[in-house]
Design a protein around this motif. Structure first.
Motif, mmCIF file in Angstrom:
data_model
loop_
_atom_site.group_PDB
_atom_site.id
_atom_site.type_symbol
_atom_site.label_atom_id
_atom_site.label_comp_id
_atom_site.label_asym_id
_atom_site.label_seq_id
_atom_site.Cartn_x
_atom_site.Cartn_y
_atom_site.Cartn_z
ATOM 1 N N GLU A 222 1.295 1.360 -1.298
ATOM 2 C CA GLU A 222 0.926 0.706 -2.631
ATOM 3 C C GLU A 222 0.058 -0.226 -2.449
ATOM 4 O OE1 GLU A 222 2.728 -1.288 -6.525
ATOM 5 O OE2 GLU A 222 4.195 -0.683 -4.972
ATOM 6 N N ASP A 223 -1.005 -0.264 -3.179
ATOM 7 C CA ASP A 223 -2.122 -1.205 -3.193
ATOM 8 C C ASP A 223 -1.711 -2.483 -3.740
ATOM 9 O OD1 ASP A 223 -4.643 -2.493 -2.654
ATOM 10 O OD2 ASP A 223 -5.801 -1.305 -4.098
ATOM 11 N N LYS B 61 -1.408 -9.391 0.537
ATOM 12 C CA LYS B 61 -1.032 -8.294 1.548
ATOM 13 C C LYS B 61 -0.970 -9.364 2.929
ATOM 14 C CE LYS B 61 -4.293 -4.652 0.351
ATOM 15 N NZ LYS B 61 -4.551 -5.272 -0.875
ATOM 16 N N ALA C 18 -3.099 1.558 2.199
ATOM 17 C CA ALA C 18 -3.173 1.403 0.860
ATOM 18 C C ALA C 18 -4.355 2.393 0.285
ATOM 19 C CB ALA C 18 -3.548 0.019 0.206
#
Length: 381
Positions: free
Chosen positions: A137-138, A142, A152
């Protein structure tokens, strides 16, 4: 705050340890204490992940999680579940399985060990899907950017996590399951592992899918809530989103319980390395489960995940490690201390990274404020 959140955990600990002494003296006391610590160390990442889900739920459902949820966790997964495993794997009736657990613990342990490949495959696949869906998942934030940014981008491919999970399951069934470790030696458990792994994958897709569906429906309903209330007042009718909220919360609650079940597999199996007494096992693992539940609520109420933003990342990496460990244990035995340390190290690392991030942001903000003050002074002169 601490006493309010952990009060029941303290009470259950006291009662559990007293019961252990009454059952078999101070030896039982030590066993229950060790099992409690084992469960907490193995499930700390579970608490962090649970907190990320639980913070979306109302105080009412948080209480349900701590009451009904803990009954399911303690009595269902730590007491009933091992008995059900024996009953199914050995084709015994429930009464026979209970009698075996209480009166023939050695044979009971052997049957649970024989069932380990299917347990590990089911739990491993469920946890692996949680990990894969997270890293693909983006996200705006991060932790390990060098790894998470390319993953991602790959995550834009539809059903990639399912494909990878099935490949991992197939590889496990052709390697680890071909020489699965059993109490009497080794055996080919490829078919069993495949079926259990597919069951774990399907369970994740069904429960997670329903949870996401109702959660999205709830968010849409909340956006229209104000307009609906105004319309209800004008028409003299009452419009409530309680039913929808109940469905959303129920499936998130169900997802949490299945998640807890998957985390408890390694704890239940690992407990046999310490004792095969089902009563002491339930007491020790139950006490640990209480602390995991209380810690989950504490993290939510303190807003810890918002303050230490990498904790959730660390917990999911720990989930990925635990999924790999479960699949490897189909053939090889791995000490529970190693399993627990992997999770603790990853979460500690993510916490330390969060602290460093917060300090860097505070320093940057301080420099910006100082720079702004100097500009004001300069312009004033």
């Amino acid at each position: 705050m601490v006493l309010k959140t952990f009060g029941w955990s303290f009470a259950v600990t006291a009662l559990g340890l007293v019961a252990a002494v009454l059952i078999d003296g101070w030896t039982a006391f030590g066993i229950v204490l060790i099992l409690s610590i084992l469960e907490i160390s193995l499930s700390f990442d579970n608490a962090v992940v649970n907190a990320g889900i639980l913070k979306k739920m109302s105080p009412f459902w948080q209480k349900i999680f701590l009451t009904i949820g803990i009954l399911i966790a303690v009595f269902g997964m730590r007491l009933v579940f091992p008995v059900v495993i024996v009953a199914v794997s050995a084709s015994l009736g429930p009464i026979e399985a209970v009698d075996l657990a209480l009166n023939n613990p050695t044979r009971y342990e052997e049957l649970v060990t024989d069932a380990h490949p299917s347990i590990a495959a089911f739990g491993g696949m469920f946890l692996l899907m949680i990990f894969l869906d997270f890293i693909f998942e983006d996200r705006d934030i991060k932790w390990l950017g060098w790894l998470e940014r390319p993953l991602a981008k790959l995550g834009k491919v539809d059903m990639l996590s399912v494909c990878i999970a099935l490949i991992v399951l197939l590889a496990s069934s052709l390697t680890f399951a071909k020489n699965a470790h059993l109490h009497a030696g080794h055996a080919d458990k490829a078919e069993t592992v495949l079926l259990a792994g597919v069951a774990g994958l399907v369970t994740y897709l069904v429960v997670g899918g329903l949870s996401s569906f109702f959660e999205n429906r709830l968010e849409e309903e909340e956006e229209r809530e104000h307009e609906a209330e105004e319309e209800a007042r004008r028409s003299g009718k009452e419009v409530s989103a309680v039913a929808l909220a109940g469905k959303a919360a129920f499936f998130m609650f169900l997802y949490l319980e299945v998640l807890d079940a998957s985390f408890s597999f390694d704890g239940v199996i690992g407990a046999f390395a310490i004792t095969n007494d089902i009563v002491l096992m339930a007491l020790g693992l139950g006490i640990g489960a209480m602390y995991v539940r209380s810690l989950t609520v504490y993290l939510v109420r303190q807003g810890t995940l918002d303050d230490y933003v990498y904790l959730e990342h660390g917990a999911h990496y720990a989930i990925g490690a635990l999924a790999a460990i479960l699949l490897i244990t189909i053939q090889y035995q791995i000490n529970e201390v190693i399993t627990g340390l992997v999770g603790v190290v990853l979460i500690a690392w993510s916490f330390w990274s969060s602290v460093r991030r917060n300090k860097a942001l505070a320093e940057a903000e301080g420099k910006a404020d100082a720079s702004g003050d100097k500009s004001e002074v300069s312009s004033g002169v």
